[in-house]
Design a protein around this motif. Structure first.
Motif, mmCIF file in Angstrom:
data_model
loop_
_atom_site.group_PDB
_atom_site.id
_atom_site.type_symbol
_atom_site.label_atom_id
_atom_site.label_comp_id
_atom_site.label_asym_id
_atom_site.label_seq_id
_atom_site.Cartn_x
_atom_site.Cartn_y
_atom_site.Cartn_z
ATOM 1 N N ASP A 259 0.841 -1.193 0.000
ATOM 2 C CA ASP A 259 0.000 0.000 0.000
ATOM 3 C C ASP A 259 0.881 1.250 0.000
ATOM 4 O OD1 ASP A 259 -2.296 -1.392 -0.058
ATOM 5 O OD2 ASP A 259 -2.946 -0.926 1.988
ATOM 6 N N TYR A 260 0.373 2.317 -0.600
ATOM 7 C CA TYR A 260 1.086 3.595 -0.591
ATOM 8 C C TYR A 260 0.841 4.239 0.766
ATOM 9 C CZ TYR A 260 3.316 7.489 -3.001
ATOM 10 O OH TYR A 260 4.200 8.444 -3.407
ATOM 11 N N ASN A 261 1.879 4.758 1.421
ATOM 12 C CA ASN A 261 1.698 5.371 2.734
ATOM 13 C C ASN A 261 2.394 6.720 2.767
ATOM 14 O OD1 ASN A 261 4.544 4.925 3.814
ATOM 15 N ND2 ASN A 261 3.941 2.811 3.340
ATOM 16 N N ASP A 262 2.162 7.456 3.833
ATOM 17 C CA ASP A 262 2.659 8.826 3.917
ATOM 18 C C ASP A 262 4.184 8.898 3.869
ATOM 19 O OD1 ASP A 262 0.149 9.898 4.014
ATOM 20 O OD2 ASP A 262 0.045 9.966 6.203
ATOM 21 N N LYS A 263 4.858 7.894 4.411
ATOM 22 C CA LYS A 263 6.316 7.912 4.408
ATOM 23 C C LYS A 263 6.882 7.880 2.988
ATOM 24 C CE LYS A 263 8.295 4.313 6.125
ATOM 25 N NZ LYS A 263 8.765 3.327 7.124
ATOM 26 N N ASP A 264 6.129 7.269 2.064
ATOM 27 C CA ASP A 264 6.602 7.206 0.685
ATOM 28 C C ASP A 264 6.696 8.586 0.047
ATOM 29 O OD1 ASP A 264 6.733 4.467 0.899
ATOM 30 O OD2 ASP A 264 4.743 4.144 0.070
ATOM 31 N N LYS A 265 5.975 9.558 0.598
ATOM 32 C CA LYS A 265 6.026 10.902 0.040
ATOM 33 C C LYS A 265 7.381 11.572 0.263
ATOM 34 C CE LYS A 265 1.056 11.594 0.760
ATOM 35 N NZ LYS A 265 0.022 12.383 1.476
ATOM 36 N N LEU A 266 8.216 10.969 1.095
ATOM 37 C CA LEU A 266 9.540 11.525 1.359
ATOM 38 C C LEU A 266 10.609 10.956 0.436
ATOM 39 C CD1 LEU A 266 9.480 11.436 5.273
ATOM 40 C CD2 LEU A 266 8.784 13.303 3.752
ATOM 41 N N LEU A 267 10.261 9.960 -0.371
ATOM 42 C CA LEU A 267 11.240 9.371 -1.281
ATOM 43 C C LEU A 267 11.535 10.315 -2.443
ATOM 44 C CD1 LEU A 267 9.898 5.711 -1.544
ATOM 45 C CD2 LEU A 267 11.955 6.472 -0.341
ATOM 46 N N PRO A 268 12.763 10.318 -2.952
ATOM 47 C CA PRO A 268 13.081 11.151 -4.114
ATOM 48 C C PRO A 268 12.203 10.817 -5.319
ATOM 49 C CG PRO A 268 15.101 10.422 -3.062
ATOM 50 C CD PRO A 268 13.982 9.690 -2.384
ATOM 51 N N VAL A 269 11.726 11.855 -5.980
ATOM 52 C CA VAL A 269 10.951 11.714 -7.212
ATOM 53 C C VAL A 269 11.931 11.720 -8.384
ATOM 54 C CG1 VAL A 269 9.214 12.781 -8.700
ATOM 55 C CG2 VAL A 269 8.945 12.852 -6.213
ATOM 56 N N VAL A 270 11.711 10.835 -9.345
ATOM 57 C CA VAL A 270 12.606 10.757 -10.494
ATOM 58 C C VAL A 270 11.812 10.855 -11.794
ATOM 59 C CG1 VAL A 270 14.307 9.352 -9.268
ATOM 60 C CG2 VAL A 270 12.503 8.228 -10.598
ATOM 61 N N GLN A 271 12.472 11.357 -12.806
ATOM 62 C CA GLN A 271 11.983 11.249 -14.171
ATOM 63 C C GLN A 271 12.525 9.950 -14.756
ATOM 64 O OE1 GLN A 271 12.033 15.071 -16.504
ATOM 65 N NE2 GLN A 271 13.381 15.704 -14.827
ATOM 66 N N LEU A 272 11.738 9.309 -15.602
ATOM 67 C CA LEU A 272 12.130 8.010 -16.153
ATOM 68 C C LEU A 272 11.939 7.987 -17.656
ATOM 69 C CD1 LEU A 272 11.399 4.482 -14.804
ATOM 70 C CD2 LEU A 272 10.599 5.051 -17.098
ATOM 71 N N TRP A 273 12.920 7.369 -18.326
ATOM 72 C CA TRP A 273 12.836 7.113 -19.773
ATOM 73 C C TRP A 273 13.186 5.649 -20.011
ATOM 74 C CZ3 TRP A 273 15.485 11.133 -17.506
ATOM 75 C CH2 TRP A 273 15.008 12.424 -17.737
ATOM 76 N N ASP A 274 12.403 4.968 -20.842
ATOM 77 C CA ASP A 274 12.691 3.554 -21.096
ATOM 78 C C ASP A 274 13.432 3.320 -22.411
ATOM 79 O OD1 ASP A 274 10.581 4.221 -22.745
ATOM 80 O OD2 ASP A 274 9.308 2.525 -22.180
ATOM 81 N N ASP A 275 13.659 4.367 -23.187
ATOM 82 C CA ASP A 275 14.435 4.239 -24.431
ATOM 83 C C ASP A 275 15.912 4.454 -24.104
ATOM 84 O OD1 ASP A 275 13.920 6.878 -23.741
ATOM 85 O OD2 ASP A 275 13.855 7.581 -25.829
ATOM 86 N N ILE A 276 16.526 3.475 -23.447
ATOM 87 C CA ILE A 276 17.844 3.682 -22.848
ATOM 88 C C ILE A 276 18.924 3.981 -23.881
ATOM 89 C CG2 ILE A 276 17.309 2.308 -20.817
ATOM 90 C CD1 ILE A 276 18.774 -0.035 -22.063
ATOM 91 N N GLY A 277 18.794 3.469 -25.091
ATOM 92 C CA GLY A 277 19.818 3.693 -26.100
ATOM 93 C C GLY A 277 19.820 5.089 -26.686
ATOM 94 N N ALA A 278 18.783 5.875 -26.397
ATOM 95 C CA ALA A 278 18.663 7.208 -26.988
ATOM 96 C C ALA A 278 19.355 8.292 -26.164
ATOM 97 C CB ALA A 278 17.188 7.561 -27.157
ATOM 98 N N HIS A 279 19.885 7.954 -24.982
ATOM 99 C CA HIS A 279 20.383 8.987 -24.071
ATOM 100 C C HIS A 279 21.897 9.075 -24.002
ATOM 101 C CE1 HIS A 279 16.450 9.988 -22.164
ATOM 102 N NE2 HIS A 279 16.158 8.797 -22.653
#
Length: 315
Positions: A259-279
């Protein structure tokens, strides 16, 4: 098609410091975060840690870094450079019998390794930006390769734990590893190794790494969680979604801690890309140590802001 990034796949991440700190409403944290210069990192989405919903603002993952060299040695934690696995087409490794992991479709870089150890895994929040993730477009580890990864990682973590136990004169910790369901039924004692009994550890053998009987595209085998691979920064233990009456025989709803809980709101937020060869070009694949340092700095900002918040409202 999936509304969340597919576990057991590779991705490029970059920490979004502003979105991580926005909800804290702490000027000191915001100022400290503004000084953090973020870079991209190649990672493996080891597992999703919350039950995803399409209306969630973010999804919680345990990620493992991928680097363009052998992992760094950490003598104080008995972590060695060979505690990693090459990713094909890379076949170079100090241990001559360590075969490379083989993603599908083929990995775009020939110099990369999965790094193993408690210092190279972390929990993150992936922003839900409404994208659709297609399995055919991502680079993933097929089922048998996931099992091979788990075997290699557990073997290396056990080596580290054994060296530390021998050095400190302490008992060998209990490890859990992948076991085929038919093996569990035949020998239930193999599922729960005795504390300090190194012979109870399931070795990384040909039988273990090829135990899956179904097609590689399926992913319904049962796995045992490896406690040595939990986050070293913020614990991944989810709380129950509701309180159970003391006299109730019904277990808490969040029996798997997803379950999602309040403590999870303290985790770093990241941007994600799945086209790994393009970066990156192959020679430009970044060293994960920079990403880990940035992650640590963001966690410190969040932790200090949370502490100030508690002091602000204490009696």
């Amino acid at each position: 098609m999936s509304f969340f990034p597919i576990p057991c796949s590779y991705a490029v991440l970059e920490i979004d410091v502003e979105k991580t700190l926005r909800g804290l409403n702490d000027p000191s944290a915001t100022a400290a975060g503004a000084a953090i210069r973020t870079t991209k990192c190649l990672v493996y989405l080891d597992r999703i840690l919350t039950i995803p919903g399409p209306d969630y603002a973010a999804f919680k993952y345990l990620v493992q870094v991928v680097g363009p060299r052998l992992r760094p040695e950490v003598p104080t934690r008995d972590l060695l450079p060979d505690m990693c696995a090459p990713i094909y087409p890379n076949t170079r490794h100090p241990l001559v019998d360590r075969a490379p992991l083989t993603p599908s479709p083929p990995f775009p870089f020939a110099n990369c390794y999965h790094w193993f150890g408690p210092d190279v895994v972390m929990d993150v929040r992936v922003r839900n930006d409404g994208r659709d993730f297609h399995k055919a477009e991502g680079t993933m580890l097929p089922t048998r390769q996931q099992i091979a990864l788990d075997c290699l990682r557990t073997t290396d973590l056990r080596r580290s734990a054994r060296a530390r136990a021998d050095r400190d004169g302490t008992p060998m910790p209990v490890f859990w590893s992948y076991q085929p369901l038919d093996a569990q039924a035949a020998d239930p004692s193999a599922v729960a190794p005795r504390e300090g009994d190194s012979s109870a550890m399931n070795p990384c053998t040909e039988q273990c790494c090829h135990a899956a009987e179904q097609d590689d595209a399926d992913c319904d085998q049962e796995w045992h969680y490896d406690p040595s691979c939990s986050s070293i920064y913020v614990p991944s233990d989810g709380g129950c979604s509701f309180e159970c009456p003391d006299d109730s025989d019904v277990p808490c709803g969040d029996v798997f801690g997803l379950d999602y809980n309040d403590k999870d709101k303290l985790l770093p937020v990241v941007q994600l890309w799945d086209d790994i060869g393009a970066h990156f070009k192959e020679e430009e694949v970044p060293d994960p140590l920079e990403f880990i340092k940035q992650y640590d700095e963001v966690v410190r900002c969040v932790t200090r802001a949370s502490t100030r918040y508690k002091f602000r409202f204490c009696d």
